[in-house]
Structures are given as structure tokens and as C-alpha cells.
Design an enzyme around this catalytic site. Structure first.
Site, PDB file in Angstrom:
ATOM      1  N   GLY A  10       0.960  -1.082  -0.215  1.00 53.87           N
ATOM      2  CA  GLY A  10       0.213   0.489   0.361  1.00 53.87           C
ATOM      3  C   GLY A  10       0.981   1.511   0.159  1.00 53.87           C
ATOM      4  O   GLY A  10       2.301   1.038  -0.114  1.00 53.87           O
ATOM      5  N   MET A  11      -0.077   2.631   0.472  1.00 53.97           N
ATOM      6  CA  MET A  11       0.880   3.988   0.294  1.00 53.97           C
ATOM      7  C   MET A  11       1.576   4.093   1.117  1.00 53.97           C
ATOM      8  O   MET A  11       3.456   4.125   1.350  1.00 53.97           O
ATOM      9  CB  MET A  11      -0.107   5.181  -0.426  1.00 53.97           C
ATOM     10  CG  MET A  11       0.466   6.052  -0.427  1.00 53.97           C
ATOM     11  SD  MET A  11      -0.835   7.277  -1.058  1.00 53.97           S
ATOM     12  CE  MET A  11      -1.629   7.871   0.786  1.00 53.97           C
ATOM     13  N   LEU A  12       1.692   3.867   2.217  1.00 52.45           N
ATOM     14  CA  LEU A  12       1.688   4.051   4.046  1.00 52.45           C
ATOM     15  C   LEU A  12       2.880   3.326   3.693  1.00 52.45           C
ATOM     16  O   LEU A  12       4.091   2.581   3.833  1.00 52.45           O
ATOM     17  CB  LEU A  12       1.565   4.025   4.733  1.00 52.45           C
ATOM     18  CG  LEU A  12       1.814   4.113   5.769  1.00 52.45           C
ATOM     19  CD1 LEU A  12       3.086   4.984   5.845  1.00 52.45           C
ATOM     20  CD2 LEU A  12       0.798   4.137   7.114  1.00 52.45           C
ATOM     21  N   ASP A  36      -2.465 -12.050   4.751  1.00 52.83           N
ATOM     22  CA  ASP A  36      -4.509 -11.752   4.269  1.00 52.83           C
ATOM     23  C   ASP A  36      -4.555 -11.367   6.243  1.00 52.83           C
ATOM     24  O   ASP A  36      -4.495 -12.660   7.377  1.00 52.83           O
ATOM     25  CB  ASP A  36      -4.997 -12.623   4.292  1.00 52.83           C
ATOM     26  CG  ASP A  36      -6.804 -12.504   4.201  1.00 52.83           C
ATOM     27  OD1 ASP A  36      -7.089 -11.366   4.873  1.00 52.83           O
ATOM     28  OD2 ASP A  36      -7.344 -13.029   3.035  1.00 52.83           O
ATOM     29  N   ALA A  58      -5.742  -2.235   5.157  1.00 50.89           N
ATOM     30  CA  ALA A  58      -6.440  -1.564   6.150  1.00 50.89           C
ATOM     31  C   ALA A  58      -7.930  -1.115   5.097  1.00 50.89           C
ATOM     32  O   ALA A  58      -6.774  -1.745   3.629  1.00 50.89           O
ATOM     33  CB  ALA A  58      -6.170   0.099   6.730  1.00 50.89           C
ATOM     34  N   THR A  60      -9.664   0.860   2.977  1.00 51.61           N
ATOM     35  CA  THR A  60      -9.518   2.361   3.298  1.00 51.61           C
ATOM     36  C   THR A  60     -10.231   3.668   2.370  1.00 51.61           C
ATOM     37  O   THR A  60      -9.988   4.689   2.049  1.00 51.61           O
ATOM     38  CB  THR A  60      -8.007   2.706   2.751  1.00 51.61           C
ATOM     39  OG1 THR A  60      -7.956   2.356   1.316  1.00 51.61           O
ATOM     40  CG2 THR A  60      -6.516   2.319   4.232  1.00 51.61           C
ATOM     41  N   TYR A 123     -16.309   3.892   8.205  1.00 46.38           N
ATOM     42  CA  TYR A 123     -14.898   3.697   8.321  1.00 46.38           C
ATOM     43  C   TYR A 123     -13.987   3.912   9.647  1.00 46.38           C
ATOM     44  O   TYR A 123     -13.959   3.332  10.362  1.00 46.38           O
ATOM     45  CB  TYR A 123     -14.204   4.890   7.163  1.00 46.38           C
ATOM     46  CG  TYR A 123     -13.069   4.553   6.970  1.00 46.38           C
ATOM     47  CD1 TYR A 123     -11.339   3.685   6.884  1.00 46.38           C
ATOM     48  CD2 TYR A 123     -11.800   6.102   7.231  1.00 46.38           C
ATOM     49  CE1 TYR A 123     -10.816   3.660   6.558  1.00 46.38           C
ATOM     50  CE2 TYR A 123     -11.096   6.575   7.485  1.00 46.38           C
ATOM     51  CZ  TYR A 123     -10.165   5.550   7.435  1.00 46.38           C
ATOM     52  OH  TYR A 123      -8.723   5.311   7.329  1.00 46.38           O
ATOM     53  N   LYS A 127     -12.420   1.914  12.145  1.00 43.69           N
ATOM     54  CA  LYS A 127     -10.732   2.028  12.970  1.00 43.69           C
ATOM     55  C   LYS A 127     -10.997   2.575  13.625  1.00 43.69           C
ATOM     56  O   LYS A 127      -9.811   1.960  14.839  1.00 43.69           O
ATOM     57  CB  LYS A 127     -10.649   3.178  11.704  1.00 43.69           C
ATOM     58  CG  LYS A 127     -10.332   3.144  10.192  1.00 43.69           C
ATOM     59  CD  LYS A 127      -9.023   2.449   9.947  1.00 43.69           C
ATOM     60  CE  LYS A 127      -7.437   3.138  10.513  1.00 43.69           C
ATOM     61  NZ  LYS A 127      -6.804   1.965   9.993  1.00 43.69           N
TER      62      LYS A 127
HETATM   63  N1  LIG Z   1      -5.093   7.088   2.785  1.00 46.09           N
HETATM   64  C1  LIG Z   1      -5.279   8.717   4.252  1.00 46.09           C
HETATM   65  O1  LIG Z   1      -5.421   9.810   3.361  1.00 46.09           O
HETATM   66  C2  LIG Z   1      -5.314   7.910   5.023  1.00 46.09           C
HETATM   67  C3  LIG Z   1      -5.509   8.457   6.074  1.00 46.09           C
HETATM   68  C4  LIG Z   1      -5.986   8.436   7.544  1.00 46.09           C
HETATM   69  C5  LIG Z   1      -5.242   6.792   7.858  1.00 46.09           C
HETATM   70  N2  LIG Z   1      -5.139   6.329   6.776  1.00 46.09           N
HETATM   71  C6  LIG Z   1      -4.701   4.774   7.457  1.00 46.09           C
HETATM   72  O2  LIG Z   1      -3.087   4.644   6.927  1.00 46.09           O
HETATM   73  C7  LIG Z   1      -3.262   3.515   7.062  1.00 46.09           C
HETATM   74  C8  LIG Z   1      -3.031   2.913   5.562  1.00 46.09           C
HETATM   75  O3  LIG Z   1      -2.921   3.997   4.589  1.00 46.09           O
HETATM   76  P1  LIG Z   1      -3.178   4.072   2.813  1.00 46.09           P
HETATM   77  O4  LIG Z   1      -3.227   5.275   2.632  1.00 46.09           O
HETATM   78  O5  LIG Z   1      -1.604   3.208   2.651  1.00 46.09           O
HETATM   79  O6  LIG Z   1      -3.663   2.386   2.356  1.00 46.09           O
HETATM   80  P2  LIG Z   1      -3.674   1.744   1.045  1.00 46.09           P
HETATM   81  O7  LIG Z   1      -2.713   2.614   0.491  1.00 46.09           O
HETATM   82  O8  LIG Z   1      -5.269   1.399   0.642  1.00 46.09           O
HETATM   83  O9  LIG Z   1      -2.704   0.307   1.284  1.00 46.09           O
HETATM   84  C9  LIG Z   1      -3.494  -0.249   2.363  1.00 46.09           C
HETATM   85  C10 LIG Z   1      -3.083  -2.121   2.485  1.00 46.09           C
HETATM   86  O10 LIG Z   1      -4.074  -2.721   2.379  1.00 46.09           O
HETATM   87  C11 LIG Z   1      -4.297  -3.930   1.925  1.00 46.09           C
HETATM   88  N3  LIG Z   1      -4.346  -4.937   2.480  1.00 46.09           N
HETATM   89  C12 LIG Z   1      -6.472  -4.604   2.189  1.00 46.09           C
HETATM   90  N4  LIG Z   1      -6.805  -5.618   2.957  1.00 46.09           N
HETATM   91  C13 LIG Z   1      -5.953  -6.813   3.549  1.00 46.09           C
HETATM   92  C14 LIG Z   1      -6.484  -7.687   3.988  1.00 46.09           C
HETATM   93  N5  LIG Z   1      -6.727  -8.434   4.392  1.00 46.09           N
HETATM   94  N6  LIG Z   1      -4.743  -8.031   4.481  1.00 46.09           N
HETATM   95  C15 LIG Z   1      -3.568  -7.920   4.017  1.00 46.09           C
HETATM   96  N7  LIG Z   1      -3.276  -6.932   3.131  1.00 46.09           N
HETATM   97  C16 LIG Z   1      -4.164  -5.877   3.442  1.00 46.09           C
HETATM   98  C17 LIG Z   1      -4.061  -3.382   0.791  1.00 46.09           C
HETATM   99  O11 LIG Z   1      -4.468  -4.469  -0.081  1.00 46.09           O
HETATM  100  P3  LIG Z   1      -4.570  -4.303  -1.777  1.00 46.09           P
HETATM  101  O12 LIG Z   1      -4.547  -2.870  -2.556  1.00 46.09           O
HETATM  102  O13 LIG Z   1      -4.942  -5.809  -2.859  1.00 46.09           O
HETATM  103  O14 LIG Z   1      -6.313  -4.454  -1.367  1.00 46.09           O
HETATM  104  C18 LIG Z   1      -3.254  -1.911   1.024  1.00 46.09           C
HETATM  105  O15 LIG Z   1      -2.003  -2.691   0.394  1.00 46.09           O
HETATM  106  C19 LIG Z   1      -4.297   2.924   7.078  1.00 46.09           C
HETATM  107  O16 LIG Z   1      -4.922   2.371   8.340  1.00 46.09           O
HETATM  108  C20 LIG Z   1      -5.053   4.028   6.472  1.00 46.09           C
HETATM  109  O17 LIG Z   1      -6.808   3.420   7.672  1.00 46.09           O
HETATM  110  C21 LIG Z   1      -4.547   6.794   5.959  1.00 46.09           C
END
Ligand SMILES: NC(=O)c1ccc[n+]([C@@H]2O[C@H](COP(=O)([O-])OP(=O)(O)OC[C@H]3O[C@@H](n4cnc5c(N)ncnc54)[C@H](OP(=O)(O)O)[C@@H]3O)[C@@H](O)[C@H]2O)c1
Length: 283
Positions: A10-12, A36, A58, A60, A123, A127
Site C-alpha cells: 500500500g501507499m504507506l 491476509d 486496511a 481505506t 470507516y 478504525k
Molecule cells: N490514505 C489516507 O488518507 C489515510 C488517512 C488516515 C489514515 N490512513 C490509514 O493509514 C493506513 C495506510 O493507508 P494507505 O493510504 O497506505 O492505504 P492503502 O494504500 O489502501 O494500503 C492498504 C493496504 O492494505 C492492503 N489490505 C487490504 N486488506 C487486506 C487484508 N485483509 N490483509 C492484508 N492486507 C490488506 C491493501 O491491499 P490491496 O490494495 O491489494 O487491497 C493495501 O495494500 C491505513 O491504516 C489507513 O486507515 C490513511
């Protein structure tokens, strides 16, 4: 130290793995395909002989969670619970990434780490449940709430706005929601500094300091790609309704970091200028 990272695709997660690897740490990255987090047997067998478990996995998709709350709950609450339980079993520290959406955004001063959670969206509820689940399973944890995340790997608001600014003569962006745009590389760095400092278990706010509206942030983004900020017009949340409600005031305080002697991420505008070449390129 051995660090296990979930959601490593994922992004983070991508930036967390890169930062730790570049720092010479021993990293065990797991993408969704490799681990998973909702499958108990998979989690149990994957977590062994590590010192820190960082959960970047997550659900997201904020709007989709309104109609798929139970699926989002499995990933955002049950997954962290399983990871925290396994981390405790092997004596590892659990790091859970959370969000500003655990608050409803009705405040007018920054939310403290101990402010009561009151999510207004599905959501946010899932969380918030993830935070409680981690606390219920282990007493060796860090919960890092971040917000308005952007990064080089994956879709994010600045990339969308940069693309639209290149395609359209004018952009309409909401001016009545404010928050703290935060670079994934800065969250990764803060996370490592907190673990290295042996910070006490608890909640920390992993957001940039200061705050801005989406409208103000978009002006900066558009300037970064060499377009005139005048093309960004202000609109309201009422004129731009989404399935999930957005917090109007998403500003998080950083007192817990100061108490732990760990410097917060810098000012959002200064950090955006550092990040822009990586995220949207520079004109
Ligand atoms: N983006 C924001 O603006 C934001 C803001 C506040 C907090 N956050 C938090 O920051 C964290 C990182 O977010 P991000 O933006 O990096 O999100 P992201 O790019 O959507 O990355 C989430 C990753 O989790 C994976 N995932 C989903 N379901 C899964 C499962 N059952 N088992 C294992 N992996 C799984 C996804 O894989 P797939 O892509 O293959 O589904 C994806 O690689 C999260 O906790 C999010 O809630 C994000």
C-alpha cells in the site's frame, strides 16, 4: 531489530518498508497476497521471531465502507486484533495505524490523543474498533493516528488534483473542511523514531503540524506543478456531497509526542514542498 510490515504493497506500507530497509533494519514485508490479516491461521504462522509488527493493511475506501461495513470491520478491527494477539505471543511491539476519522470533526480546537472517539462514518467506526481491539489484546502497542495522507506509491489527493489541473481550466474544491496533509515518508520516519525511543504504549498523532483546507492545499499542489493557483475555486461540502460524511475540523494535537520527547512532523506546507517532487513531480 526485526520488523514485520503488513499491507506492504500500500501507499504507506511501501514507504515504511523503504525507510526501514534504507536504514539497514531487518524487514519482513508482507503484501495482502502474502499475509491476509483477517485469516487467523495465516496471521499465527506469519508472526514469529519479530520485534515489531507494523500494521499498514486496511480497508481505506471511505465511501464504500458505508455499504460494506462488515467487510471493512473484518479488515480494520478483526485484523488488528489478530495481529496484536500474535505480537503479544512472540513478545513483539504492535504498531497500529489509525485515522482522524475516529473523530466527528465538530471540534474547534485540536483533538488531543485522549479525546473521546466519536466517528461519524462507517470507516471511522471500524478504525475506532481497531484501536480498541489492539488495546484489548496487548499492553505493548503504539497507535499512530494519521490523516490526509499522500505519497509517491498509489493514488492520493495531490496526484488527482495535479492530473485534473492539467486537464481542466478550473477546479472547484471544498474550503470548509480543514486538516493536516501528511506525507507517508514522514509517518514512516516518525514511526521508526517512536519505536527507537521506546515511547510508552499509547496513542500518538502522526500528522503534520498547522492546518489548511482542501481548497488551500489544492492551491499549493497546483503551484507545485507550475499552474496558477487562481484556477482553484472554493466550494462547500454542501455542494459536494459524498456517501460518507467528512470531518469538518480534522486537526490533531501532538502533546503525546512532546511528552515522549519525540519531535512531531513539521509544518504541512514545508513538508509538502519537500514531498512534491516525489509525489507529483515539479514543473
Ligand atoms: N490514505 C489516507 O488518507 C489515510 C488517512 C488516515 C489514515 N490512513 C490509514 O493509514 C493506513 C495506510 O493507508 P494507505 O493510504 O497506505 O492505504 P492503502 O494504500 O489502501 O494500503 C492498504 C493496504 O492494505 C492492503 N489490505 C487490504 N486488506 C487486506 C487484508 N485483509 N490483509 C492484508 N492486507 C490488506 C491493501 O491491499 P490491496 O490494495 O491489494 O487491497 C493495501 O495494500 C491505513 O491504516 C489507513 O486507515 C490513511
Amino acid at each position: 531489530m526485526r520488523w514485520l510490515v503488513t499491507g506492504a504493497g500500500g501507499m504507506l506500507g511501501t514507504d515504511v518498508v523503504s525507510l526501514l530497509t534504507a536504514a539497514g533494519e531487518e524487514v519482513v514485508p508482507h503484501t495482502r497476497q502474502q499475509l491476509d490479516i483477517t485469516t487467523p491461521a495465516v496471521v499465527e504462522s506469519a508472526i514469529d521471531d519479530v520485534d515489531v509488527v507494523i500494521n499498514c493493511a486496511a480497508w481505506t475506501a471511505v465511501d464504500d465502507a458505508e455499504t460494506h461495513e462488515s467487510e471493512a470491520f473484518r479488515i480494520n478491527a478483526v485484523g488488528p486484533q489478530l495481529l496484536a494477539r500474535a505480537a503479544k505471543r512472540v513478545g513483539a511491539r504492535m504498531v497500529q495505524i489509525s485515522t482522524d476519522y475516529v473523530f466527528d470533526g465538530h471540534a474547534s480546537t485540536p483533538y488531543g490523543e485522549g479525546a473521546a472517539m466519536a466517528p461519524a462514518s462507517a470507516y471511522g467506526r471500524t478504525k475506532a474498533a481497531g484501536e480498541w481491539a489492539v488495546r484489548a489484546e496487548t499492553d505493548d502497542f503504539l497507535i499512530l493516528r494519521t490523516a490526509w495522507l499522500y505519497g509517491a506509491h498509489g493514488g492520493c489527493f495531490p496526484k488527482t488534483m495535479a492530473r485534473l489541473a492539467a486537464e481542466r481550466p478550473e477546479l472547484q474544491v471544498v474550503g470548509d473542511q480543514v486538516g493536516q496533509p501528511t506525507w507517508t515518508a514522514d509517518v514512516a520516519d516518525l514511526l521508526r523514531r517512536l519505536v527507537d525511543a521506546g515511547a510508552p504504549s499509547g496513542v500518538y498523532h502522526a500528522t503534520a503540524t498547522g492546518y489548511v483546507s482542501w481548497h488551500g492545499f489544492t492551491k499549493e499542489i497546483v503551484s507545485s506543478i507550475g499552474r496558477s493557483p487562481e484556477m482553484v475555486k472554493e466550494t462547500t461540502s454542501e455542494a459536494f456531497v459524498r456517501p460518507a460524511p467528512r470531518p469538518a475540523f480534522s486537526v490533531l494535537g501532538h502533546d503525546a509526542l512532546e511528552r515522549a520527547g519525540v519531535a512531531p512532523i513539521g509544518d504541512w506546507a514545508e513538508r509538502w514542498h519537500a514531498a512534491a517532487p516525489d509525489v507529483v513531480g515539479l514543473a
